[in-house]
Design an enzyme around this catalytic site. Sequence first.
Site, PDB file in Angstrom:
ATOM      1  N   ARG A  35       0.918  -1.160   0.005  1.00  0.00           N
ATOM      2  CA  ARG A  35      -0.099   0.035   0.001  1.00  0.00           C
ATOM      3  C   ARG A  35       0.854   1.382  -0.011  1.00  0.00           C
ATOM      4  O   ARG A  35       0.340   2.484  -0.548  1.00  0.00           O
ATOM      5  CB  ARG A  35      -0.861  -0.149   1.031  1.00  0.00           C
ATOM      6  CG  ARG A  35      -2.211  -0.995   0.975  1.00  0.00           C
ATOM      7  CD  ARG A  35      -2.990  -1.266   2.257  1.00  0.00           C
ATOM      8  NE  ARG A  35      -4.359  -1.721   1.874  1.00  0.00           N
ATOM      9  CZ  ARG A  35      -5.192  -1.820   2.733  1.00  0.00           C
ATOM     10  NH1 ARG A  35      -5.139  -1.691   4.063  1.00  0.00           N
ATOM     11  NH2 ARG A  35      -6.362  -2.575   2.378  1.00  0.00           N
ATOM     12  N   LYS A 197     -14.634 -18.104   4.958  1.00  0.00           N
ATOM     13  CA  LYS A 197     -15.845 -17.942   5.358  1.00  0.00           C
ATOM     14  C   LYS A 197     -16.700 -17.805   3.958  1.00  0.00           C
ATOM     15  O   LYS A 197     -16.659 -16.837   3.298  1.00  0.00           O
ATOM     16  CB  LYS A 197     -16.204 -16.728   6.064  1.00  0.00           C
ATOM     17  CG  LYS A 197     -15.939 -17.019   7.596  1.00  0.00           C
ATOM     18  CD  LYS A 197     -16.351 -16.171   8.762  1.00  0.00           C
ATOM     19  CE  LYS A 197     -15.889 -16.179   9.912  1.00  0.00           C
ATOM     20  NZ  LYS A 197     -15.981 -14.791  10.604  1.00  0.00           N
ATOM     21  N   GLY A 353      -7.160  -8.453   0.592  1.00  0.00           N
ATOM     22  CA  GLY A 353      -5.906  -8.541   1.344  1.00  0.00           C
ATOM     23  C   GLY A 353      -5.131  -9.782   1.201  1.00  0.00           C
ATOM     24  O   GLY A 353      -4.008  -9.741   0.777  1.00  0.00           O
ATOM     25  N   GLY A 376     -12.204  -5.706   1.423  1.00  0.00           N
ATOM     26  CA  GLY A 376     -13.672  -5.234   1.743  1.00  0.00           C
ATOM     27  C   GLY A 376     -13.865  -4.111   0.453  1.00  0.00           C
ATOM     28  O   GLY A 376     -15.050  -4.418   0.019  1.00  0.00           O
TER      29      GLY A 376
END
Length: 394
Positions: A35, A197, A353, A376
Amino acid sequence: MLTLDKFNFAGKKAAVRVDFNVPLDKSFAITDDTRLRACVPTISKILKDGGSAILMSHLGRPKDGPEEKYSLKHVVKWLEEHYKTKVYFADDCIGESAKTLSINLQPGEILLLENLRFYKEEEKGDLEFAKKLAAYGDVWVNDAFGTAHRAHASTAVMGQFFKERVCGLVMQAEIENANKIMNHADHPFTAIMGGSKVSDKIMIIEKLLDKVDNLIIGGGMTYTFVLAQGGKIGKSISEPEKTELALTIIEKAKEKGINLYFPVDNLIADEFSNDANIKIAPKGEIPDGWQGLDIGPESIKIFSEVVAKSKTLLWNGPMGVFEFSNFASGTNAIAKAVVEATEKGGYSLIGGGDSASAINNAGYGDQVSYVSTGGGALLEYMEGKVLPGVAALQ
Ligand code: 3PG
Ligand code: MG
């Protein structure tokens, strides 16, 4: 949207929202500078034009005021080394020192403010706090794509105090690459979804069912699907309350004529540890007391063949617990297959990520078409949501 290349920063102080939320180890060394590197072109252009840059960001999720491990002072050295200019640091983002330093800042210089989230007002989107931050600059630049899904003071609210709001180069590239993959993909289009998930990925998976030819599912979320289909998963990670949802996805994929791939075998372990005993188990045949921590060799072969034939690739989420070297083979093999498909002229976007660090760890970060700095934020953008940080620029 006003883009950075259209704006001359000569003599201007730019208030730049960046996403410098980088991982630090126990001694506060930066373990992945993706980043920080991503923002270099944006900040360099401002300085080269004869402007100065007041950088603001969050780091981590501090709960109650300042904490050493969340201090942005840990990135000052990196900035000094990479910009070769004076880098000032204000240890309180809205304190007297920040004000004085910003007033005295000269063209070509950088001022970095301490973690914005040391104030609750940041996440609350507080108007007065946003106004104080806005007072430092003549023009607003938002380059924090990774945080664009948050409606915080610095990402969404402060823009209104500026006549000129400029979209940074990271923000622009992220939007262009996400648009390319969702609206202009060449076929066959293959999405590889991993991570632990199903519940985190359900929206994007549903969206992708309208776009892709092949959907590969790997990583921990596989076991919820296997459970739903009546397979044995031992003590593998799963979300039993999401099995209905898993079956719906399988059904929808069938209706839409999409090739849905699950691992046909798994590398299983008798404990969650890099030193665990290991063996290979076919899909749905994991014995009690064992857990799947990576995809198996047959799955690697099948997945790699699908990837090799693809013209567009979206990869989100690792295939296994790649942080443990003994369970990184699946993730590394997929990384290699994606790189090979890219070399043959395919387009590949790596996002979210963990997959970004996985591809960087495997040493392939610069051999794919685009590595997103968003987790996200990228998923939400691709799901079709309006991101507050993007809307604030429009
Ligand atoms: C991220 O790493 O996801 C972004 O920097 C946003 O951080 P957050 O998820 O804590 O809001
Ligand atoms: Mg996040």
